[in-house]
Design a protein around this motif. Structure first.
Motif, PDB file in Angstrom:
ATOM      1  N   GLY A  36     -34.186  42.139  17.551  1.00 34.89           N
ATOM      2  CA  GLY A  36     -33.522  41.348  18.420  1.00 34.89           C
ATOM      3  C   GLY A  36     -32.179  41.178  18.017  1.00 34.89           C
ATOM      4  N   LEU A  37     -31.629  40.991  16.984  1.00 32.09           N
ATOM      5  CA  LEU A  37     -30.201  40.616  16.644  1.00 32.09           C
ATOM      6  C   LEU A  37     -29.637  41.704  16.567  1.00 32.09           C
ATOM      7  CD1 LEU A  37     -30.784  37.603  14.290  1.00 32.09           C
ATOM      8  CD2 LEU A  37     -29.890  37.700  16.719  1.00 32.09           C
ATOM      9  N   GLY A  38     -29.862  43.007  16.603  1.00 36.93           N
ATOM     10  CA  GLY A  38     -29.386  44.321  16.371  1.00 36.93           C
ATOM     11  C   GLY A  38     -29.331  44.858  14.934  1.00 36.93           C
ATOM     12  N   ILE A  39     -30.095  44.380  14.015  1.00 37.29           N
ATOM     13  CA  ILE A  39     -29.937  44.786  12.537  1.00 37.29           C
ATOM     14  C   ILE A  39     -30.948  45.702  12.272  1.00 37.29           C
ATOM     15  CG2 ILE A  39     -30.213  43.846  10.138  1.00 37.29           C
ATOM     16  CD1 ILE A  39     -27.712  42.768  11.651  1.00 37.29           C
ATOM     17  N   LYS A  40     -30.753  47.083  11.755  1.00 34.55           N
ATOM     18  CA  LYS A  40     -31.689  47.859  11.483  1.00 34.55           C
ATOM     19  C   LYS A  40     -32.585  47.482  10.600  1.00 34.55           C
ATOM     20  CE  LYS A  40     -31.767  52.648  10.490  1.00 34.55           C
ATOM     21  NZ  LYS A  40     -31.202  54.061   9.587  1.00 34.55           N
ATOM     22  N   VAL A  41     -33.715  47.940  10.649  1.00 35.94           N
ATOM     23  CA  VAL A  41     -34.794  47.669   9.811  1.00 35.94           C
ATOM     24  C   VAL A  41     -35.023  49.115   9.105  1.00 35.94           C
ATOM     25  CG1 VAL A  41     -37.390  46.993   9.069  1.00 35.94           C
ATOM     26  CG2 VAL A  41     -36.028  45.731  11.167  1.00 35.94           C
ATOM     27  N   LYS A  42     -34.756  49.245   7.887  1.00 32.33           N
ATOM     28  CA  LYS A  42     -34.853  50.399   7.142  1.00 32.33           C
ATOM     29  C   LYS A  42     -36.422  51.029   6.595  1.00 32.33           C
ATOM     30  CE  LYS A  42     -30.037  50.042   5.174  1.00 32.33           C
ATOM     31  NZ  LYS A  42     -29.428  50.109   3.862  1.00 32.33           N
ATOM     32  N   LYS A  43     -36.913  49.657   6.213  1.00 33.84           N
ATOM     33  CA  LYS A  43     -38.143  50.196   5.718  1.00 33.84           C
ATOM     34  C   LYS A  43     -39.285  48.703   5.595  1.00 33.84           C
ATOM     35  CE  LYS A  43     -40.340  51.421   1.063  1.00 33.84           C
ATOM     36  NZ  LYS A  43     -39.888  51.824  -0.370  1.00 33.84           N
ATOM     37  N   ILE A  44     -40.520  49.239   5.746  1.00 32.59           N
ATOM     38  CA  ILE A  44     -41.647  48.131   5.867  1.00 32.59           C
ATOM     39  C   ILE A  44     -42.636  48.730   4.701  1.00 32.59           C
ATOM     40  CG2 ILE A  44     -43.280  46.796   6.973  1.00 32.59           C
ATOM     41  CD1 ILE A  44     -41.455  47.606   9.634  1.00 32.59           C
ATOM     42  N   GLY A  45     -42.940  47.601   3.763  1.00 29.60           N
ATOM     43  CA  GLY A  45     -43.947  48.221   2.698  1.00 29.60           C
ATOM     44  C   GLY A  45     -44.768  47.051   2.313  1.00 29.60           C
ATOM     45  N   ILE A  46     -45.517  47.497   1.296  1.00 31.67           N
ATOM     46  CA  ILE A  46     -46.584  46.617   0.751  1.00 31.67           C
ATOM     47  C   ILE A  46     -46.555  47.038  -0.787  1.00 31.67           C
ATOM     48  CG2 ILE A  46     -48.566  47.880   1.185  1.00 31.67           C
ATOM     49  CD1 ILE A  46     -50.004  45.093   1.589  1.00 31.67           C
ATOM     50  N   GLN A  47     -46.330  45.839  -1.588  1.00 32.14           N
ATOM     51  CA  GLN A  47     -46.382  45.874  -3.175  1.00 32.14           C
ATOM     52  C   GLN A  47     -47.490  45.065  -3.756  1.00 32.14           C
ATOM     53  OE1 GLN A  47     -42.317  45.664  -4.697  1.00 32.14           O
ATOM     54  NE2 GLN A  47     -42.549  47.880  -5.901  1.00 32.14           N
ATOM     55  N   TRP A  48     -47.851  45.342  -4.831  1.00 28.69           N
ATOM     56  CA  TRP A  48     -48.991  44.246  -5.312  1.00 28.69           C
ATOM     57  C   TRP A  48     -48.335  43.088  -5.869  1.00 28.69           C
ATOM     58  CZ3 TRP A  48     -48.779  42.332 -10.318  1.00 28.69           C
ATOM     59  CH2 TRP A  48     -48.194  42.992 -11.182  1.00 28.69           C
ATOM     60  N   ASN A  49     -46.991  43.188  -6.236  1.00 27.99           N
ATOM     61  CA  ASN A  49     -46.502  41.879  -6.945  1.00 27.99           C
ATOM     62  C   ASN A  49     -45.531  41.004  -5.638  1.00 27.99           C
ATOM     63  OD1 ASN A  49     -44.520  43.990  -6.870  1.00 27.99           O
ATOM     64  ND2 ASN A  49     -43.543  43.176  -8.733  1.00 27.99           N
ATOM     65  N   LYS A  50     -45.158  41.754  -4.572  1.00 20.85           N
ATOM     66  CA  LYS A  50     -44.459  41.218  -3.462  1.00 20.85           C
ATOM     67  C   LYS A  50     -45.115  40.811  -2.232  1.00 20.85           C
ATOM     68  CE  LYS A  50     -39.872  43.041  -4.107  1.00 20.85           C
ATOM     69  NZ  LYS A  50     -38.904  43.793  -3.193  1.00 20.85           N
ATOM     70  N   GLY A  51     -46.363  41.648  -2.153  1.00 21.70           N
ATOM     71  CA  GLY A  51     -46.854  41.467  -0.934  1.00 21.70           C
ATOM     72  C   GLY A  51     -46.245  42.445   0.154  1.00 21.70           C
ATOM     73  N   ILE A  52     -46.285  41.934   1.565  1.00 17.16           N
ATOM     74  CA  ILE A  52     -45.680  42.761   2.476  1.00 17.16           C
ATOM     75  C   ILE A  52     -43.973  42.489   2.542  1.00 17.16           C
ATOM     76  CG2 ILE A  52     -45.545  43.452   4.989  1.00 17.16           C
ATOM     77  CD1 ILE A  52     -48.407  42.169   4.980  1.00 17.16           C
ATOM     78  N   TYR A  53     -43.318  43.511   2.587  1.00 19.48           N
ATOM     79  CA  TYR A  53     -41.856  43.205   2.510  1.00 19.48           C
ATOM     80  C   TYR A  53     -41.226  44.180   3.562  1.00 19.48           C
ATOM     81  CZ  TYR A  53     -41.576  47.522  -0.122  1.00 19.48           C
ATOM     82  OH  TYR A  53     -41.581  48.892  -0.572  1.00 19.48           O
ATOM     83  N   THR A  54     -39.989  43.589   3.802  1.00 16.60           N
ATOM     84  CA  THR A  54     -39.050  44.444   4.741  1.00 16.60           C
ATOM     85  C   THR A  54     -37.554  44.727   4.047  1.00 16.60           C
ATOM     86  OG1 THR A  54     -38.198  42.738   5.887  1.00 16.60           O
ATOM     87  CG2 THR A  54     -40.032  43.767   6.801  1.00 16.60           C
ATOM     88  N   VAL A  55     -37.002  45.918   4.111  1.00 23.15           N
ATOM     89  CA  VAL A  55     -35.766  46.307   3.903  1.00 23.15           C
ATOM     90  C   VAL A  55     -34.886  46.450   5.128  1.00 23.15           C
ATOM     91  CG1 VAL A  55     -34.152  47.956   2.425  1.00 23.15           C
ATOM     92  CG2 VAL A  55     -36.627  47.170   1.726  1.00 23.15           C
ATOM     93  N   ARG A  56     -33.879  45.829   5.037  1.00 21.52           N
ATOM     94  CA  ARG A  56     -33.039  45.943   6.193  1.00 21.52           C
ATOM     95  C   ARG A  56     -31.645  46.009   6.069  1.00 21.52           C
ATOM     96  NH1 ARG A  56     -30.883  41.155   7.134  1.00 21.52           N
ATOM     97  NH2 ARG A  56     -31.646  39.133   5.997  1.00 21.52           N
ATOM     98  N   ASP A  57     -30.531  46.551   7.008  1.00 21.36           N
ATOM     99  CA  ASP A  57     -29.310  46.403   6.923  1.00 21.36           C
ATOM    100  C   ASP A  57     -28.823  45.001   6.569  1.00 21.36           C
ATOM    101  OD1 ASP A  57     -28.917  49.019   6.834  1.00 21.36           O
ATOM    102  OD2 ASP A  57     -28.193  49.024   9.172  1.00 21.36           O
ATOM    103  N   LYS A  58     -27.807  44.817   5.857  1.00 24.00           N
ATOM    104  CA  LYS A  58     -27.071  43.530   5.876  1.00 24.00           C
ATOM    105  C   LYS A  58     -26.129  43.122   6.916  1.00 24.00           C
ATOM    106  CE  LYS A  58     -25.021  40.358   2.532  1.00 24.00           C
ATOM    107  NZ  LYS A  58     -24.526  40.055   1.500  1.00 24.00           N
ATOM    108  N   GLY A  59     -26.373  41.821   7.520  1.00 25.41           N
ATOM    109  CA  GLY A  59     -25.687  41.834   8.664  1.00 25.41           C
ATOM    110  C   GLY A  59     -24.868  40.737   8.265  1.00 25.41           C
ATOM    111  N   PRO A  60     -24.310  39.950   9.287  1.00 26.80           N
ATOM    112  CA  PRO A  60     -23.297  38.685   9.172  1.00 26.80           C
ATOM    113  C   PRO A  60     -24.121  37.705   8.760  1.00 26.80           C
ATOM    114  CG  PRO A  60     -23.331  39.338  11.463  1.00 26.80           C
ATOM    115  CD  PRO A  60     -23.976  40.290  10.789  1.00 26.80           C
ATOM    116  N   LEU A  61     -23.471  36.601   7.985  1.00 25.54           N
ATOM    117  CA  LEU A  61     -24.238  35.678   7.513  1.00 25.54           C
ATOM    118  C   LEU A  61     -25.090  34.558   8.612  1.00 25.54           C
ATOM    119  CD1 LEU A  61     -21.436  33.797   5.304  1.00 25.54           C
ATOM    120  CD2 LEU A  61     -23.592  35.030   4.564  1.00 25.54           C
TER     121      LEU A  61
END
Length: 126
Positions: A36-61
């Motif tokens: 919604g804020l126009g930040i690109k979501v690069k990856k959505i995954g699941i890891q045993w020690n993190k659970g579900i996670y997302t990787v996205r572009d870094k936007g403004p603060l």
């Protein structure tokens, strides 16, 4: 053997399923806000020690802070489901509370660092 009966495991798996649902909806809050804020979501995954996670572009603060707040906010908005499913409401409460703590790698840590950086910039501008 009485202790190996299957009904002993049902509460564990029920709690695991409810916790995963709370975690999934938490991440949906982050993803929907980022998109919604126009930040690109690069990856959505699941890891045993993190659970579900997302990787996205870094936007403004300010956008980073809103995205970090969105996950716990999604859980807070789901707390009233405790009237229909006490376990689901409690899972969302615990997940929101745990993620708001300023522990390294948590949403609380990201929110705090964004807030501190925004305050620093306000003080240096004025």
């Amino acid at each position: 053997m009485q202790f190996l009966r299957l009904e002993w495991f049902f509460p564990f798996f029920q709690g695991l399923l409810v916790g995963m649902a709370a975690m999934f909806l938490h991440e949906c809050g982050h993803i929907a806000t980022a998109i919604g804020l126009g930040i690109k979501v690069k990856k959505i995954g699941i890891q045993w020690n993190k659970g579900i996670y997302t990787v996205r572009d870094k936007g403004p603060l300010n956008k980073n802070m809103l995205i970090a707040l969105a996950g716990p906010l999604a859980n807070v908005l789901l707390i009233p489901t405790c009237y229909w499913s006490p376990m689901f409401g409690l899972a969302n409460f615990c997940y929101a509370l745990a993620n708001l703590l300023p522990i390294e790698g948590s949403d609380g840590s990201r929110i705090l660092s964004c807030w501190q950086e925004m305050r620093k910039k306000d003080l240096t501008i004025g």
